[in-house]
Structures are given as structure tokens and as C-alpha cells.
Design a protein around this motif. Structure first.
Motif, short mmCIF file in Angstrom:
data_model
loop_
_atom_site.label_atom_id
_atom_site.label_comp_id
_atom_site.label_asym_id
_atom_site.label_seq_id
_atom_site.Cartn_x
_atom_site.Cartn_y
_atom_site.Cartn_z
N THR A 4 40.49 6.65 -30.74
CA THR A 4 40.87 5.21 -30.28
C THR A 4 41.38 5.40 -28.99
OG1 THR A 4 43.14 5.79 -30.89
CG2 THR A 4 41.61 4.96 -32.80
N ALA A 5 41.56 4.09 -28.22
CA ALA A 5 42.25 4.10 -27.03
C ALA A 5 43.48 4.77 -26.74
CB ALA A 5 42.43 2.58 -26.30
N PRO A 6 44.24 4.82 -27.56
CA PRO A 6 45.65 5.33 -27.51
C PRO A 6 45.55 6.93 -27.62
CG PRO A 6 46.05 3.43 -28.97
CD PRO A 6 44.54 3.44 -28.68
N ALA A 7 44.52 7.36 -28.64
CA ALA A 7 44.32 8.69 -28.94
C ALA A 7 43.70 9.39 -27.81
CB ALA A 7 43.52 8.98 -30.02
N TRP A 8 42.79 8.72 -27.10
CA TRP A 8 42.06 9.09 -25.70
C TRP A 8 43.07 9.38 -24.73
CZ3 TRP A 8 38.16 11.83 -24.45
CH2 TRP A 8 37.89 11.63 -23.32
N ARG A 9 44.10 8.40 -24.49
CA ARG A 9 45.03 8.53 -23.39
C ARG A 9 46.11 9.87 -23.92
NH1 ARG A 9 45.00 2.91 -23.91
NH2 ARG A 9 46.67 2.90 -25.37
N GLU A 10 46.45 9.90 -25.04
CA GLU A 10 47.12 11.22 -25.47
C GLU A 10 46.48 12.41 -25.09
OE1 GLU A 10 50.12 13.50 -25.98
OE2 GLU A 10 50.40 11.33 -25.78
#
Length: 53
Positions: free
Chosen positions: A34-40
Motif C-alpha cells: 500500500t502507499a503507506p507501507a511503501w513509505r515505511e
């Protein structure tokens, strides 16, 4: 994203999130983030938390 010519991560961004795969194994199923998981994930890499994993 390449560290050198033999260590590349192929990334595709789309409506379903971010897909990533190791360029050395193109037949393997990409990992979906997901976009948030990718950022993390990127933050963890930047902080060196995944080194040697």
C-alpha cells in the motif's frame, strides 16, 4: 532503483499501490505494498534497518 548493475529493484506505481520485484528474478510474483507501507519500507531502508536482511 539500482545499487549497482546487478542489484536492482523494479518498481511500478498504480491505483492498486506499489508493486516491487527483484530484477534478478523477473518471473517471481512482485510484492504489493500500500502507499503507506511503501513509505515505511523506504524509511526503514534509509535508516539502515533492513541491512543484511
Amino acid at each position: 532503483m539500482c545499487g549497482n548493475e546487478s542489484e536492482c529493484l523494479e518498481v511500478a506505481v498504480g491505483h492498486g499501490g506499489v508493486m516491487a520485484r527483484d530484477s534478478k528474478t523477473p518471473r517471481r510474483t512482485p510484492v504489493r505494498f500500500t502507499a503507506p507501507a511503501w513509505r515505511e519500507f523506504l524509511h526503514a531502508v534509509t535508516r539502515g534497518e533492513l541491512a543484511g536482511s
